[in-house]
Design an enzyme around this catalytic site. Structure first.
Site, PDB file in Angstrom:
ATOM      1  CG  HIS A 159      67.260 107.293  52.460  1.00  0.00           C
ATOM      2  ND1 HIS A 159      66.609 106.887  53.638  1.00  0.00           N
ATOM      3  CD2 HIS A 159      68.486 106.497  52.365  1.00  0.00           C
ATOM      4  CE1 HIS A 159      67.428 105.963  54.509  1.00  0.00           C
ATOM      5  NE2 HIS A 159      68.380 105.778  53.691  1.00  0.00           N
ATOM      6  CG  ASP A 191      66.646 106.662  58.920  1.00  0.00           C
ATOM      7  OD1 ASP A 191      65.432 106.341  58.884  1.00  0.00           O
ATOM      8  OD2 ASP A 191      67.208 106.624  58.054  1.00  0.00           O
ATOM      9  CB  SER A 192      65.940 101.935  58.521  1.00  0.00           C
ATOM     10  OG  SER A 192      65.842 102.812  57.334  1.00  0.00           O
ATOM     11  CD  GLU A 247      71.467 104.146  52.962  1.00  0.00           C
ATOM     12  OE1 GLU A 247      72.759 104.086  53.224  1.00  0.00           O
ATOM     13  OE2 GLU A 247      70.563 104.300  54.028  1.00  0.00           O
ATOM     14  CB  CYS A 299      62.732 105.759  60.166  1.00  0.00           C
ATOM     15  SG  CYS A 299      62.490 104.310  58.949  1.00  0.00           S
ATOM     16  CB  CYS A 334      61.578 107.874  52.191  1.00  0.00           C
ATOM     17  SG  CYS A 334      63.037 106.964  52.510  1.00  0.00           S
TER      18      CYS A 334
END
Length: 263
Positions: A185, A12-13, A152, A75, A183
């Protein structure tokens, strides 16, 4: 080592893909997993197609050091912009998170919403994948560039997050009752998302991707033969002081040791 006993590589990023790891650990606890997060270069969602494609190829090359039986691009942005390029050069199968999410969305009656990064939404990858399955599906997409930084930062249940989620969700028409979390996240922000749009059905791309991995292992790839719980190896391209705290909340278990690797 037989192919079935090789690890599954996931990248993932950043650390958002740990939500995919969580889903895999629940569904396929016996599998060895190697996670690679490009924390030195996140976010991918604001970068160009060419840059994202290059980053995707580099991350795939790093994972090949572990001789994986399968690579999962955890991702949405990299899946939208880099999946075909990595599939073309990888010695093992590669899947992304968009096709499983699109498949789940196409099966739901009525219009659907897609929320994701600017790069994912701009690519129209979800719309194309859904309409291959249901050409008449009504789709509304909203780019939500502020949600990844909030995740994040660990602001999972915060008035600021509530306000931003509400503002984004208000861009979706009232008749949209199903929303794809485009996404990895975003599942960490579910408390705020649900408060911003009660009564919505949410499609978690990580969970449906874990099911897609399971189907692939049922085929020629095979399940790991050992009965013990599989290992998890976490590698990042940069490690901040808050990483373990936030990463553990993404993973929903202690993150353990983290290795820093050079790109």
């Amino acid at each position: 080592m037989s192919r079935a006993d090789r690890p599954i590589g996931i990248f993932d990023s950043g650390i958002g893909g740990l939500t995919v790891i969580h889903a895999l650990r629940q569904l396929l606890p016996q599998e060895d997993l190697v996670y690679l997060g490009d924390t030195a270069r996140l976010p991918y969602g604001t970068k160009s197609h060419r840059t994202i494609e290059r980053y995707t190829l580099q991350m795939g090359e790093l994972l090949q050091r572990h001789e994986p039986k399968l690579i999962v691009i955890a991702c949405n942005t990299a899946s939208a912009h880099g999946l075909p390029a990595l599939q073309a050069v990888s010695p093992c199968p590669v899947i992304g998170v968009i096709e499983p999410g699109a498949e789940a969305a196409a099966e739901v009656p009525g219009p659907v919403g897609i929320i994701g990064t600017l790069a994912t939404v701009s690519s129209a990858a979800y719309e194309l994948a859904i309409r291959r399955r249901d050409p008449g599906k009504v789709i509304h997409s909203v780019a939500c560039p502020l949600l990844v930084p909030l995740a994040e930062e660990g602001w999972f249940d915060d008035p600021v997050t509530d306000s931003i989620c509400r503002r984004y969700m208000n861009e979706l028409p009232f008749e949209v009752k199903t929303v794809v979390l485009g996404c990895t996240h975003y599942p960490t922000l579910m408390t705020s998302l649900e408060r911003s749009r009660p009564g919505t059905r949410w499609i978690d791309s990580g969970r449906v991707t874990a099911k897609a991995v399971d189907r692939m292992l049922q085929g020629t790839l095979g399940y790991r033969t050992a009965g013990a719980r599989g290992s998890l190896r976490v590698q990042l391209t940069d490690a901040s002081s808050r990483l373990k705290e936030v990463g553990s909340r993404f993973l929903e278990e202690a993150l353990g040791d983290v290795e820093v690797v050079e790109i």
